[in-house]
Design a protein around this motif. Structure first.
Motif: not given
Length: 152
Positions: A5-6, A50-53, A65, A68-71
């Motif tokens: 994942l990112t 996760m993906d901006g949400r 995840a 996906h992109h996790i922030q």
């Protein structure tokens, strides 16, 4: 099981247990802003994007995840820094425990709706538990931040 994942802009590959929660995975990677609160997906302390949400990492398997992109707040410091100062100015961070969840959800709200009404802010942040304040400080902080942004 192997996942990729990112995380905060960096590719991460890890071997995880199939039942590992995303919250535990993130904390094992040094993302200490992601907190365990209620353990029942009701307090918002574990919110990540996760993906901006916004999602609750305490009720999401790390395997979900994958790809996906996790922030986390660690990856959004620049975006969160100005906003957090406005919340602090309103005395809304008494103990600070709920702040990461509030900040993550506010970032998501403002990305989705840059000009929310007070009712829209309250509705969006309804899942965040704060035991110290009556939520009005957070609302005042968000409103002051938005007003300052509009002034330039």
């Amino acid at each position: 099981m192997l996942i990729t994942l990112t995380l905060n802009g960096k590719a991460v590959t890890a071997d995880i247990a199939p039942d590992m929660l995303l919250l535990d995975f993130l904390r094992s990677r040094g993302c200490v802003s992601v907190k365990r609160g209620c353990g029942t997906a009701n307090c918002g302390l574990c919110t990540v994007l996760m993906d901006g949400r916004p999602i609750l990492s305490c009720s999401t398997l790390a395997a979900r995840a994958a790809g996906h992109h996790i922030q986390t707040l660690e990856g959004l410091q620049a975006e969160a820094e100005d906003f957090a100062a406005f919340v602090a100015d309103q005395g809304a961070e008494q103990c600070g425990f709920c702040n990461p969840g509030f900040v993550m959800n506010t970032i998501a709200l403002l990305r989705e709706n840059p000009h929310p009404t007070d009712d829209e802010i309250r509705s969006y942040l309804a899942g965040n538990l704060c035991r110290c304040s009556g939520y009005e400080g957070q609302l005042r902080g968000i409103r002051a931040y938005l007003d300052r942004k509009e002034e330039g």
